[in-house]
Design a protein around this motif. Structure first.
Motif, PDB file in Angstrom:
ATOM      1  N   ARG A 163       0.847  -1.186   0.000  1.00 53.22           N
ATOM      2  CA  ARG A 163       0.000   0.000   0.000  1.00 53.22           C
ATOM      3  C   ARG A 163       0.890   1.245   0.000  1.00 53.22           C
ATOM      4  N   PHE A 164       0.328   2.343  -0.432  1.00 53.27           N
ATOM      5  CA  PHE A 164       1.053   3.609  -0.517  1.00 53.27           C
ATOM      6  C   PHE A 164       1.677   3.965   0.838  1.00 53.27           C
ATOM      7  N   ASP A 165       0.880   3.866   1.907  1.00 48.40           N
ATOM      8  CA  ASP A 165       1.379   4.259   3.235  1.00 48.40           C
ATOM      9  C   ASP A 165       2.457   3.315   3.777  1.00 48.40           C
ATOM     10  N   GLN A 166       2.614   2.146   3.170  1.00 46.31           N
ATOM     11  CA  GLN A 166       3.661   1.230   3.590  1.00 46.31           C
ATOM     12  C   GLN A 166       5.022   1.585   2.996  1.00 46.31           C
ATOM     13  N   VAL A 167       5.038   2.344   1.930  1.00 44.58           N
ATOM     14  CA  VAL A 167       6.295   2.630   1.250  1.00 44.58           C
ATOM     15  C   VAL A 167       6.649   4.107   1.174  1.00 44.58           C
ATOM     16  N   VAL A 168       5.718   4.990   1.558  1.00 41.23           N
ATOM     17  CA  VAL A 168       5.958   6.414   1.445  1.00 41.23           C
ATOM     18  C   VAL A 168       5.798   7.092   2.787  1.00 41.23           C
ATOM     19  N   GLN A 169       6.713   7.994   3.067  1.00 34.92           N
ATOM     20  CA  GLN A 169       6.591   8.842   4.254  1.00 34.92           C
ATOM     21  C   GLN A 169       6.608  10.280   3.766  1.00 34.92           C
ATOM     22  N   ILE A 170       5.518  11.009   3.991  1.00 38.84           N
ATOM     23  CA  ILE A 170       5.419  12.393   3.566  1.00 38.84           C
ATOM     24  C   ILE A 170       5.958  13.273   4.684  1.00 38.84           C
TER      25      ILE A 170
END
Length: 79
Positions: free
Chosen positions: A71-78
């Motif tokens: 998922r997006f939130d598993q690989v990206v930290q904004i």
């Protein structure tokens, strides 16, 4: 890496995108022996292989199912 080789690779990517837009299945391949490919297809030495792309229409049901994706939130930290 010469810029001509890199530019040819980018053009190959556009070829794949255009083929897919036309409904073709395609896949770039690496891991081949470029010397043997050059010898078989370009014996005069004017051209050299960069990569190989298969193009065509896949058999329905002949593809492996797509693997799980993160998922997006598993690989990206904004930040």
């Amino acid at each position: 890496m010469p810029s001509s080789f890199r530019n040819a690779s980018l053009q190959g990517a556009y070829l794949i995108m255009a083929a897919r837009a036309l409904g073709l299945d395609c896949g770039a391949m690496s891991g081949f022996d470029p010397h043997q490919v050059n010898q078989a297809f370009f014996p005069e030495g004017r051209w050299k292989v960069n990569f190989i792309v298969n193009l065509g229409y896949g058999v329905e049901g002949g593809h492996h199912p797509r693997g799980d994706r993160l998922r997006f939130d598993q690989v990206v930290q904004i930040l």
